[in-house]
Design a protein around this motif. Structure first.
Motif, PDB file in Angstrom:
ATOM      1  N   THR A  88       0.813  -1.214   0.000  1.00 31.44           N
ATOM      2  CA  THR A  88       0.000   0.000   0.000  1.00 31.44           C
ATOM      3  C   THR A  88       0.843   1.259   0.000  1.00 31.44           C
ATOM      4  N   SER A 133      -2.192   6.584  -1.061  1.00 36.33           N
ATOM      5  CA  SER A 133      -1.627   5.245  -1.219  1.00 36.33           C
ATOM      6  C   SER A 133      -0.447   5.280  -2.185  1.00 36.33           C
ATOM      7  N   ARG A 140      -6.061  -5.411  -2.377  1.00 37.80           N
ATOM      8  CA  ARG A 140      -5.808  -5.684  -0.972  1.00 37.80           C
ATOM      9  C   ARG A 140      -6.749  -6.724  -0.398  1.00 37.80           C
ATOM     10  N   ASP A 187      -8.095  -1.085   6.257  1.00 38.43           N
ATOM     11  CA  ASP A 187      -8.571  -0.282   5.123  1.00 38.43           C
ATOM     12  C   ASP A 187     -10.098  -0.226   5.156  1.00 38.43           C
TER      13      ASP A 187
END
Length: 573
Positions: A88, A133, A140, A187
């Protein structure tokens, strides 16, 4: 780790194996037809149960889809970041300080939080912080149980994303005597975006309702000759749904004015729509020039037909400058407050009926004095109602604020709202209607006059009325043309009353700064109407003449029985 032959070490395993070894041959048959028992099958081995100490923390952290970083020391040097973190924000070199190598932590506002966690030794969590990011297109969620099609869709959807939202927990840890902090970031971009879309939708809906609400309220209040009027509407804060508060000012003719304020018990578009229908109905009923309680009686039935589940409160009042009073009727609404010229405040205490839409109740009218120099306030419950406080205390607070409020009606509105603590984040919408009956002096007073004559006797009252009107209009210095029209209107109204009415009869002339009003009252309650008279008819032309020469005309029943017929002439500027 090696879990081979783990079950052999479980308690009781050896005993069960020994029992199977010592078991002898099959016993003799008990009977000729007895079946031999089948040999017992070996029990299935129990699953292996590893110890928590045997698990590798590094392997687990590396496999987590959440973002994990480990920092240590007073300057928070990076010891470890897992693969999700590196995917990330990019890889982070071990040993570098977080301030230098981890700009995302500063962007998330975590550097001061890391210091707090180190000093206090207590975990801290921050929710939905945004950061850029390093690789926005990374998938992800590939380790979740989604289908390949869903994963491809997610990757495509996220490919353009450059900013993400994260909920971060900082937990103090100790390793070989070195104090560190474990940073765990989840996230929550999808959740934050969904919440933002919901918030935007709610704000758009609220703006729509507020726009509808304001469009249904009068865009500009009618300003009567004898009153000064101002109103204020304040919607509730962002977290409060818009309600159905409304108000209106309606000129009835002959100097009389209707004032109305109400509140639909509901929220949103539905309450605003019901409010708009009630306001339109009130204006229609007001044109009938009915007493206040009869207007509310009609409105009560209409409210039940519009929506039986929507209850509304309302107060309808009429001001007559000749009477110097407010005649009103209330359907479950808060009392009118009147401030006298000396600052004393009186509350309209006459009993009120139930809210509109309940049905089965006969409303009655009350009255309260409104002399020159006084101020009246009509309002909705959002102004005085507070959670945990009796509403009578709020009304008492309004009385105290009104006693010291001076100035124009709009200034009084603003001062009352400030005094009652109504702010932009108020939890309910508020409507306030303020009217003042000014005390006129000097040159201003010369523009307002009244004159009256009792019409006694029979037909001989007509010439007396014409002579009286001629003298009064001449003393008021009207132009000759207007004076002649006024005398003609007086003659026709008096003749109509003498022919169709009953005693007592009275002629009243009134002038304001804007118009001349001529009114005749008598004891008969039959209202005249305009009709077309045939050539051979000897009567039936009086009202048509009045309607032709006057700016407006009308009639109404008077409270004590009888009627009043009036007409108006606009004065030249």
């Amino acid at each position: 780790m090696n879990f081979t032959r783990w079950s052999a070490r479980l308690p009781g395993t050896q005993r069960r194996a020994a029992a199977r070894t010592d078991r002898g041959s099959v016993p003799a048959a008990r009977g000729e037809y007895e079946q031999k028992p089948e040999p017992a099958a070996d029990p299935a081995p129990l699953p292996s149960v590893p110890s928590l100490e045997d698990l590798s923390v590094r392997e687990i952290l590396g496999e987590l889809p959440a973002l994990v970083a480990l920092v240590y020391g007073p300057d928070h040097r990076v010891a470890y970041v897992n693969s999700a973190y590196a995917a990330t924000f990019g890889p982070r070199p071990p040993g570098a300080t977080a301030a230098e190598s981890c700009p995302e932590l500063a962007e998330l506002g975590l550097l001061p939080l890391l210091d707090q966690v180190r000093r206090s030794g207590t975990p801290r969590t921050v929710k939905s912080r945004k950061a850029q990011s390093h690789r926005a297109g990374a998938d992800r969620t590939e380790r979740t149980e989604r289908s390949e099609r869903t994963e491809r869709s997610d990757r495509t959807e996220r490919s353009d994303r450059t900013e993400g939202s994260y909920t971060v927990t900082c937990t103090p840890v100790t390793c070989q005597g070195t104090a560190g902090i474990l940073v765990h970031a989840a996230d929550v971009t999808d959740h934050a975006e969904a919440a933002e879309r919901l918030r935007t939708s709610e704000q758009r809906h609220r703006r729509t309702v507020v726009t509808l609400q304001r469009s249904l309220l009068p865009q500009e209040l009618e300003q009567p000759d004898d009153l000064r009027v101002a109103a204020t509407y304040r919607p509730g804060g962002e977290d409060a749904a818009v309600g159905g508060d409304w108000y209106d000012v309606i000129t009835l003719g002959a100097g009389r004015t209707a004032l109305v304020i109400g509140d639909v018990m509901g929220r949103g578009v539905r309450a605003a729509a019901v409010m708009g229908q009630l306001r339109t109905a009130v204006r229609a009923y007001a044109r009938l020039d009915l007493p206040p309680h009869e207007v509310l009686q009609l409105l009560d039935g209409l409210a039940a037909e519009i929506d039986a589940s929507q209850i509304a409160t309302c107060v309808y009042a009429v001001h007559d400058p000749n009477e110097g009073r407010l005649v009103y009727a209330s359907a479950g609404h808060l009392p009118i407050l009147v401030r006298a010229a000396d600052g004393s405040v009186q509350r309209a205490e006459d009993p009120t009926g139930p809210p509109l839409g309940t049905g089965g109740w006969l409303h009655t009218s009350g009255s309260i004095a409104l002399p020159p120099g006084s101020t009246a306030v009509l309002y909705t419950d959002g102004l005085v109602e507070r959670r945990g406080e009796d509403i009578d205390e709020g009304v008492a607070s309004l009385e105290r604020a009104l006693s010291g409020a001076q100035g124009s009606p709009q200034v009084v509105c603003d001062r009352l709202i400030r005094s009652l603590g109504v702010t932009d984040d108020h939890d309910d919408d508020v409507a306030v209607l303020v009217l003042q009956h000014p005390a006129r002096t000097g040159a201003d007073a010369e523009l307002f006059h009244n004159a009256a004559l009792d019409l006694l006797g029979g037909i001989e009252a007509a010439p007396r009325a014409r002579a009286f009107a001629t003298g009064v209009l001449s003393s008021w210095r009207f132009p000759v043309e207007l004076r002649d029209l006024g005398v003609l209107a007086t003659s026709e109204l008096v003749a109509n009353s003498l022919q169709h009415g009953t005693p007592p009869m009275r002629l009243r002339l009134r002038r304001t700064d804007r118009r001349l009003i001529i009114e005749v009252t008598d004891g008969d309650d039959h209202l005249p109407r305009r009709r077309r008279a045939e050539l051979a008819d000897e009567a039936g032309r009086g009202i048509s003449i009045i309607a032709t020469i006057a700016s407006s005309w009308g009639s109404r029943r008077t409270p004590g029985g009888g009627k009043a017929v009036w007409c108006e002439f606009a004065l030249p500027h």
